[in-house]
Design a protein around this motif. Structure first.
Motif, mmCIF file in Angstrom:
data_model
loop_
_atom_site.group_PDB
_atom_site.id
_atom_site.type_symbol
_atom_site.label_atom_id
_atom_site.label_comp_id
_atom_site.label_asym_id
_atom_site.label_seq_id
_atom_site.Cartn_x
_atom_site.Cartn_y
_atom_site.Cartn_z
ATOM 1 N N GLU A 20 0.834 -1.196 0.000
ATOM 2 C CA GLU A 20 0.000 0.000 0.000
ATOM 3 C C GLU A 20 0.870 1.248 0.000
ATOM 4 O OE1 GLU A 20 -3.613 -2.010 2.647
ATOM 5 O OE2 GLU A 20 -2.229 -0.580 3.559
ATOM 6 N N LEU A 21 1.915 1.219 0.816
ATOM 7 C CA LEU A 21 2.809 2.372 0.940
ATOM 8 C C LEU A 21 3.538 2.643 -0.367
ATOM 9 C CD1 LEU A 21 3.705 4.442 3.034
ATOM 10 C CD2 LEU A 21 5.537 2.872 3.708
ATOM 11 N N GLU A 22 3.901 1.602 -1.069
ATOM 12 C CA GLU A 22 4.575 1.762 -2.358
ATOM 13 C C GLU A 22 3.663 2.460 -3.360
ATOM 14 O OE1 GLU A 22 6.980 -1.071 -5.592
ATOM 15 O OE2 GLU A 22 5.976 -1.955 -3.846
ATOM 16 N N VAL A 23 2.398 2.064 -3.395
ATOM 17 C CA VAL A 23 1.440 2.715 -4.298
ATOM 18 C C VAL A 23 1.285 4.186 -3.933
ATOM 19 C CG1 VAL A 23 -0.965 2.768 -5.056
ATOM 20 C CG2 VAL A 23 0.203 0.567 -4.760
ATOM 21 N N ALA A 24 1.143 4.473 -2.633
ATOM 22 C CA ALA A 24 0.994 5.861 -2.176
ATOM 23 C C ALA A 24 2.212 6.698 -2.555
ATOM 24 C CB ALA A 24 0.770 5.894 -0.667
ATOM 25 N N ASN A 25 3.406 6.129 -2.423
ATOM 26 C CA ASN A 25 4.626 6.871 -2.747
ATOM 27 C C ASN A 25 4.748 7.132 -4.250
ATOM 28 O OD1 ASN A 25 5.436 7.044 -0.086
ATOM 29 N ND2 ASN A 25 6.736 5.217 -0.173
ATOM 30 N N HIS A 26 4.377 6.155 -5.058
ATOM 31 C CA HIS A 26 4.397 6.352 -6.515
ATOM 32 C C HIS A 26 3.413 7.460 -6.913
ATOM 33 C CE1 HIS A 26 7.060 3.323 -8.241
ATOM 34 N NE2 HIS A 26 6.621 2.448 -7.345
ATOM 35 N N LEU A 27 2.212 7.435 -6.321
ATOM 36 C CA LEU A 27 1.219 8.465 -6.634
ATOM 37 C C LEU A 27 1.716 9.831 -6.194
ATOM 38 C CD1 LEU A 27 -1.594 9.396 -7.576
ATOM 39 C CD2 LEU A 27 -2.455 8.822 -5.285
ATOM 40 N N ASP A 28 2.333 9.894 -5.011
ATOM 41 C CA ASP A 28 2.839 11.168 -4.495
ATOM 42 C C ASP A 28 3.861 11.769 -5.457
ATOM 43 O OD1 ASP A 28 3.084 13.021 -2.027
ATOM 44 O OD2 ASP A 28 5.161 12.473 -2.431
ATOM 45 N N PHE A 29 4.776 10.939 -5.932
ATOM 46 C CA PHE A 29 5.796 11.429 -6.868
ATOM 47 C C PHE A 29 5.143 11.908 -8.164
ATOM 48 C CE2 PHE A 29 8.897 10.879 -10.285
ATOM 49 C CZ PHE A 29 9.975 11.584 -9.776
ATOM 50 N N TRP A 30 4.176 11.117 -8.683
ATOM 51 C CA TRP A 30 3.526 11.473 -9.942
ATOM 52 C C TRP A 30 2.768 12.789 -9.818
ATOM 53 C CZ3 TRP A 30 -0.996 12.771 -12.159
ATOM 54 C CH2 TRP A 30 -1.096 12.663 -13.557
ATOM 55 N N MET A 31 2.006 12.954 -8.742
ATOM 56 C CA MET A 31 1.223 14.177 -8.562
ATOM 57 C C MET A 31 2.135 15.400 -8.497
ATOM 58 S SD MET A 31 -2.073 13.420 -8.534
ATOM 59 C CE MET A 31 -2.918 14.767 -7.679
ATOM 60 N N LYS A 32 3.230 15.293 -7.784
ATOM 61 C CA LYS A 32 4.144 16.431 -7.650
ATOM 62 C C LYS A 32 4.891 16.699 -8.950
ATOM 63 C CE LYS A 32 4.621 15.917 -2.659
ATOM 64 N NZ LYS A 32 5.476 15.456 -1.529
ATOM 65 N N GLU A 33 5.209 15.658 -9.690
ATOM 66 C CA GLU A 33 5.851 15.831 -10.996
ATOM 67 C C GLU A 33 4.928 16.537 -11.984
ATOM 68 O OE1 GLU A 33 9.063 14.465 -12.749
ATOM 69 O OE2 GLU A 33 9.385 15.408 -10.797
ATOM 70 N N HIS A 34 3.623 16.454 -11.764
ATOM 71 C CA HIS A 34 2.664 16.994 -12.723
ATOM 72 C C HIS A 34 1.932 18.239 -12.208
ATOM 73 C CE1 HIS A 34 3.440 13.034 -14.444
ATOM 74 N NE2 HIS A 34 3.029 13.544 -15.596
ATOM 75 N N GLY A 35 2.474 18.887 -11.186
ATOM 76 C CA GLY A 35 1.957 20.201 -10.819
ATOM 77 C C GLY A 35 1.436 20.368 -9.408
ATOM 78 N N ALA A 36 1.280 19.290 -8.649
ATOM 79 C CA ALA A 36 0.838 19.428 -7.258
ATOM 80 C C ALA A 36 2.018 19.856 -6.390
ATOM 81 C CB ALA A 36 0.269 18.110 -6.753
ATOM 82 N N SER A 37 1.732 20.590 -5.322
ATOM 83 C CA SER A 37 2.799 21.028 -4.420
ATOM 84 C C SER A 37 2.990 20.070 -3.260
ATOM 85 C CB SER A 37 2.500 22.432 -3.888
ATOM 86 O OG SER A 37 1.239 22.473 -3.237
#
Length: 356
Positions: free
Chosen positions: A161-178
């Motif tokens: 679960e943590l791995e999925v959350a970390n991948h999403l976190d990186f993707w969101m920040k790479e695409h404009g989220a702070s």
């Protein structure tokens, strides 16, 4: 009329001479200046708006382009507030009731003026979004839609679960989220039956149900979206519960409009869940306001919120859920822009049952 002018105009009707703002989001909403909570305050009088902070922000204030706000550098924030009040002949100071007891004690000791608490004075203005805020929230919602598609293409059995959350976190920040507005929930299998589970080291297994609940700031405003999907073919009970939760979500969307009371809107979805025999398994409100924070006014709407009346241009969530301990949970959450003629669903990711 500017946001600060709205407050200034109200001061006489509130029987106060000035209003003190210390909440970080309220400071940003009124001034556009990113002052960290605890690093100063905004003093609003009928004639001026004074942003009081220290020399760590001196350069940022010099670059700050807002003729409505006067910057003042000092290490004694509240002593300076008291001095301004005295020199201006102001005798009653309003303040936010959400301040800490420590700050209240400090104000009570320092201020010669009478101090009067106010609840949600600025937050009530924040609840009704201006056109630029709506566009920002639309953009944030769109990024969340894309983030969900990313997760569907990436998640697989054996990932934690943590791995999925970390991948999403990186993707969101790479695409404009702070940054995230709350810790991302990735809850699989029996963990999905916990409404506020956190992402853990549990491995996602074939046959698991996964609930993904996340919110990220985009240009200062946060969306909030939940989707539940299956990893491998789900069983009949899950399909039945999923369909019911999705019907409840849609029923709320169809009823949502300005003037609707919170309990009425909640009932539109909740009664479907109750009539199907799952009322005890839906243990939270139907939704809440979002904006500069992930919980804005209306803070929540549910069975006991008759006093909540939806306003034009509020943005709220709808998030019915059913949680079966030891088995699975289902929650589906969308963000809605409330209008006089109904609502606009800002989060557009599919709510069909998806199996990966």
């Amino acid at each position: 009329m500017t946001r600060i002018e709205r407050i200034q105009k109200r001061l006489p009707d509130l029987y106060i001479d000035a209003f003190l703002v210390t909440n970080q989001e309220n400071l940003f909403y009124l001034t556009g200046f990113p002052l960290i909570e605890g690093d100063g305050a905004l003093l609003i009088t009928t004639k001026a708006a004074i942003l009081i902070t220290d020399d760590r922000y001196a350069e940022a204030l010099r670059e700050f382009d807002n003729r409505e706000v006067i910057g003042m550098i000092t290490r004694d924030y509240y002593g300076t507030v008291n001095e301004i009040m005295q020199k201006s002949g102001l005798t009653v100071l309003g303040f936010e009731s959400s301040i800490s007891y420590g700050l209240f004690d400090q104000l009570d000791e320092l201020m010669v003026a009478d101090i009067v608490p106010f609840t949600n004075l600025v937050e009530n203005y924040r609840a009704e979004k201006e056109s630029l805020e709506v566009e920002t929230l639309r953009h944030a919602a769109s990024l969340h839609d894309q983030g969900f598609e990313y997760v569907l293409g990436m998640v697989k059995p054996g990932m934690s679960e943590l791995e999925v959350a970390n991948h999403l976190d990186f993707w969101m920040k790479e695409h404009g989220a702070s940054e995230a507005s709350f810790p991302t929930i990735v809850a699989s299998g029996a963990n999905a039956a916990k409404p506020h589970a956190t992402a853990s080291k549990k491995l996602i297994e074939k046959g698991d149900v996964v609930t993904l609940d996340y919110g990220y700031f985009v240009d200062g405003y946060t969306a909030d979206m939940t989707r539940t999907f299956a990893v491998g073919e789900p069983d009949f009970e899950f399909k039945t519960v999923y369909k019911l939760v999705n019907q409840a979500r849609q029923a709320v969307i169809e009823k949502a409009q300005a003037g609707m009371h919170g309990d009425q809107l909640d009932y539109a979805g909740r009664h479907l869940i109750e009539e199907a025999g799952y009322g005890d398994e839906f243990q939270h409100g139907m939704g809440h306001g979002i904006g500069l924070t992930v919980h804005e006014l209306p803070a929540s709407y549910g069975p006991a919120t008759k006093q909540v009346v939806l306003q034009h241009n509020q943005v709220i969530t709808v998030e019915p859920g059913i949680y079966l301990p030891g088995l699975f949970g289902v929650r589906i959450e969308d963000d809605l822009l409330i209008t006089h003629g109904g609502c606009e669903v800002l989060t557009k990711a599919s709510t069909d049952l998806i199996t990966v």
